[in-house]
Design a protein around this motif. Structure first.
Motif, short mmCIF file in Angstrom:
data_model
loop_
_atom_site.label_atom_id
_atom_site.label_comp_id
_atom_site.label_asym_id
_atom_site.label_seq_id
_atom_site.Cartn_x
_atom_site.Cartn_y
_atom_site.Cartn_z
N TRP A 173 35.90 30.89 58.08
CA TRP A 173 36.50 31.92 57.25
C TRP A 173 37.53 31.28 56.31
N ASP A 176 41.32 34.63 51.38
CA ASP A 176 41.21 34.87 49.94
C ASP A 176 42.55 34.71 49.20
N GLN A 227 33.32 36.90 48.68
CA GLN A 227 34.68 37.25 48.27
C GLN A 227 34.82 37.00 46.77
N ARG A 230 39.89 36.16 44.31
CA ARG A 230 40.78 35.34 45.14
C ARG A 230 42.10 35.13 44.41
N ALA A 265 32.51 32.63 54.54
CA ALA A 265 32.93 33.98 54.96
C ALA A 265 32.35 34.22 56.34
#
Ligand SMILES: NC(=O)c1ccc[n+]([C@@H]2O[C@H](COP(=O)([O-])OP(=O)(O)OC[C@H]3O[C@@H](n4cnc5c(N)ncnc54)[C@H](O)[C@@H]3O)[C@@H](O)[C@H]2O)c1
Length: 384
Positions: A173, A176, A227, A230, A265
């Motif tokens: 992970w 962000d 995502q 960011r 992610a």
């Protein structure tokens, strides 16, 4: 028993990977031990000059590690014939132009991956280096990791029998930057700077696949941006214009199927951040970066499928650890040593720009497959 100095222009080593792995764990570690012992008893002593844009950062880095030489003047560094090798680990998009300047200046080159954003640029660098008789190499550190070394040993021992399938699971992970700062630099998420998960990671997968399992012949791939927004290092929001997830399926020349699941992610629940699962008729193995477990045909249990009760067997306990039987150094250092031997002794070059171009062939095939929603063939790539 002579000591031979090797002047190395190290560009971009104020970055994460450049400082930790290439400067400290590789070049300076070799120098601290008095140089790399060569077959004839001589020692090859690396003498780096650090090159970058920011004098304060360079001076601090040089001071912290006792490096005598640094400069912001790349042209002057390239003009000095006493420094024979150029190394670059700065951001990806800048690399081809830098490498071409170094080749023009008569330097041998050793480069971080990917060597360029496109296969054509890598092939042009290869042609330029060959035309000037310069040696060339790309970092292939992952092949020297303990887990992958164990896989290679199993393969060479015939442990797997006929190779059936390989699965590469990679990722973690990446925050962000909204509440928790991202743990990867923002250029990784901008196309113009050479970002994108495929360009970053698939060059690794290609040399791992070529090195351990044989040539891939075709690929189908799906890309995603999990995502899309960011915040960068200064907290500024930016739009992500590259993929941060890629799922690919490859045909291997040997007939096996190879699957890649790569994502930034991904909340990890497996043995390691990178795992490679190999299934063969005679045995299977799962390697992480360091550890590897195996299950032979003779010790393969016979599971039964019963949806009415929780699985009775401890599936993890059915795998035996593959022991550490060879002494390994830091994987980046081992890659450096292999290239330095090629440079100094004309040893084999398994990490040439041609190998790098093959990595970019896979990158481009993945992008084309996603865009065109179809399988893409990957013909044999040769230097000529
Ligand atoms: N072999 C591996 O497993 C591995 C791992 C990580 C990174 N890499 C590669 O190493 C390179 C650097 O990655 P990193 O994670 O260290 O990144 P980083 O962001 O920490 O470092 C990038 C370096 O490039 C410099 N730089 C950035 N923009 C520049 C510009 N416009 N002009 C000149 N220099 C500039 C920065 O100052 C810094 O020194 C990338 O190409 C990446 O693909 C390889």
């Amino acid at each position: 028993m002579a000591t031979r100095r090797l002047g190395i222009i190290m560009h971009g080593v104020t970055g994460r990977i450049g400082t930790n792995q290439h400067l400290v764990n590789s070049v300076l570690a070799i120098a601290k031990e008095g140089g790399l012992p060569l077959a004839n008893g001589d020692r090859l002593l690396p003498d780096p000059i650090l090159v970058g844009r920011n004098p304060e950062k360079l001076a601090a880095l040089a001071r912290a590690h006792g490096v005598a030489r640094w400069t912001t003047d790349l042209d002057a560094a390239l003009a000095d014939p006493a420094d024979e090798l150029f190394f670059d680990s700065a951001f990806t998009a800048g690399r081809p132009a830098l490498a071409m300047r170094a080749i023009e200046a008569g330097k041998h080159i050793y480069l971080e991956k990917p060597v360029a954003p496109t296969q054509a640029e890598a092939m042009a660098m290869l042609a330029a280096a060959e035309a000037r008789g310069r040696k060339h190499g790309v970092v292939q550190d992952k092949l020297f990791l303990p887990g992958l070394t164990k896989l290679r040993l199993l393969r060479e021992q015939g442990f797997f029998g006929r190779l059936l399938s390989v699965r590469i699971d990679f990722g973690w992970w990446v925050f962000d930057g909204e509440q928790v700062p991202a743990q990867r630099s923002s250029w990784n998420y901008r196309q113009a700077d050479g970002g994108g998960l495929v360009l970053d990671m698939f060059p690794h997968w290609r040399y791992i696949v070529d090195g351990l399992f044989g040539r891939p012949t075709a690929v189908t791939c799906q890309l995603r941006t999990a995502q899309p927004q960011r915040r960068d290092e200064r907290g500024q929001p930016y739009q992500v214009d590259v993929e941060d997830e890629a799922r690919a399926l490859l045909d291997l020349e040997c007939g096996a199927a190879l699957e890649i699941n790569a994502s930034w992610a991904d909340r990890v629940r497996r043995d390691d951040l990178l795992t490679i699962t190999v299934q063969g008729t005679q045995g299977s193995a799962v390697a992480g970066l360091h550890r590897c477990v195996a299950q032979a045909l003779g010790t393969t249990p016979k599971p039964g499928w019963n949806v009415d009760v929780p699985v009775a067997q401890d599936l993890y306990a059915q795998w035996a650890p593959v022991p550490d039987v060879v002494v390994l150094k830091n994987s980046y250092r081992m890659a450096w040593e292999a290239f330095l031997r090629h440079l100094a002794e004309d040893g084999p070059n398994t990490t040439s720009l041609l190998a790098a171009a093959r990595g970019l062939q896979l990158v481009e095939a993945c992008h084309a497959s996603h865009t065109e929603r179809r399988w893409i063939d990957m013909p044999v790539l040769t230097a000529g």
